[in-house]
Design an enzyme around this catalytic site. Sequence first.
Site, PDB file in Angstrom:
ATOM      1  N   THR A  71      55.029  -5.729  43.974  1.00  0.00           N
ATOM      2  CA  THR A  71      55.549  -4.371  43.835  1.00  0.00           C
ATOM      3  C   THR A  71      56.537  -3.998  42.858  1.00  0.00           C
ATOM      4  O   THR A  71      57.663  -4.842  42.624  1.00  0.00           O
ATOM      5  CB  THR A  71      56.333  -3.667  45.137  1.00  0.00           C
ATOM      6  OG1 THR A  71      57.303  -4.595  45.565  1.00  0.00           O
ATOM      7  CG2 THR A  71      55.116  -3.695  46.261  1.00  0.00           C
ATOM      8  N   TYR A  72      56.281  -3.154  41.951  1.00  0.00           N
ATOM      9  CA  TYR A  72      57.159  -3.026  40.401  1.00  0.00           C
ATOM     10  C   TYR A  72      57.985  -1.844  40.670  1.00  0.00           C
ATOM     11  O   TYR A  72      57.100  -0.882  40.168  1.00  0.00           O
ATOM     12  CB  TYR A  72      56.220  -3.262  39.298  1.00  0.00           C
ATOM     13  CG  TYR A  72      55.388  -4.589  39.042  1.00  0.00           C
ATOM     14  CD1 TYR A  72      55.889  -5.815  39.788  1.00  0.00           C
ATOM     15  CD2 TYR A  72      54.203  -4.499  38.571  1.00  0.00           C
ATOM     16  CE1 TYR A  72      55.172  -7.086  39.783  1.00  0.00           C
ATOM     17  CE2 TYR A  72      53.651  -5.928  38.322  1.00  0.00           C
ATOM     18  CZ  TYR A  72      53.977  -6.915  38.806  1.00  0.00           C
ATOM     19  OH  TYR A  72      53.381  -8.227  38.856  1.00  0.00           O
ATOM     20  N   PRO A  73      58.779  -1.703  41.267  1.00  0.00           N
ATOM     21  CA  PRO A  73      59.356  -0.293  41.654  1.00  0.00           C
ATOM     22  C   PRO A  73      59.578   0.668  40.248  1.00  0.00           C
ATOM     23  O   PRO A  73      59.322   1.862  40.180  1.00  0.00           O
ATOM     24  CB  PRO A  73      60.945  -0.701  42.318  1.00  0.00           C
ATOM     25  CG  PRO A  73      60.756  -1.793  42.664  1.00  0.00           C
ATOM     26  CD  PRO A  73      59.754  -2.792  41.578  1.00  0.00           C
ATOM     27  N   ALA A  74      60.021   0.246  38.943  1.00  0.00           N
ATOM     28  CA  ALA A  74      60.329   0.797  37.906  1.00  0.00           C
ATOM     29  C   ALA A  74      59.066   1.276  37.216  1.00  0.00           C
ATOM     30  O   ALA A  74      58.852   2.704  37.093  1.00  0.00           O
ATOM     31  CB  ALA A  74      61.157   0.015  36.968  1.00  0.00           C
ATOM     32  N   ALA A  93      55.910   1.402  38.481  1.00  0.00           N
ATOM     33  CA  ALA A  93      55.426   1.767  39.536  1.00  0.00           C
ATOM     34  C   ALA A  93      55.711   3.537  39.647  1.00  0.00           C
ATOM     35  O   ALA A  93      55.150   4.494  39.643  1.00  0.00           O
ATOM     36  CB  ALA A  93      55.317   1.261  40.866  1.00  0.00           C
TER      37      ALA A  93
END
Length: 249
Positions: A152-155, A157
């Site tokens: 998961t790549y918060p920024a 995404a």
Amino acid sequence: MAKKRILVTGSGSGIGKAIAKRLAGPDTAILLHARENHAGCEKVLAEVRALGAEADYLLADLRDKASAAMLVDRVVSQWGGIDILVANAGFPEIAPMGELTRDQFDRCYEVIQAGLFELVSRAWPSLIRSPHGRVITISTLNAHLFRPNYPTYPASAAAKAGSEAFLRAIAVQLAPYGVTANCVVPGLIEKDKDTEQFLTDDEMQPMLEHIPFKRQGKPQDVAALVGFLCSGEANYITGQIIHVNGGIV
């Protein structure tokens, strides 16, 4: 018929390269773009010209607000307008929360989400005058798939998800002009071996467990959908988020 005038951002490699080649032909004029991949753009330039397209390229960092205007203005000044805008430029920011810095988060927003806004804003007057106007954004599976055993790549995404919402909003505004706006969401797609995003077979194997087809897609799979959405056969398709991911649900 007049040539279709096209801008494809992030087209020096990978999906952007495949899109540019898919759209290229004697009836097109294409501006390629990369942040700093001069060699990649030179190679793609030769390939799209060999397919009959008029073509050129510019290097520009979309984190700079002036870059989007420069790219659009180049298409308009060189070929008289813009008909197809493909916003593909972006990058995966892999830092998780706890390590992610504000500068990394801001860079994703500025390049991906704000960059799309700047591109569309500058191209808007030309798009609404076009007889076959199209806006296509390329998103990411990471804006849709959130599982404990998947990266998961918060920024990045968040930036891509914001771009999808923006795309659907402008689709409503563009529809009265006959201009369509759609988003293509690639799944796990093969990367060029000379890029930092390339994953070895061992690195990719755990991710393949999520894919019913049990293999990566190819950039050409994504480009095929973009080509269709840019064609006259897709005149009544707009505001859609369409996945190319081998069956991930």
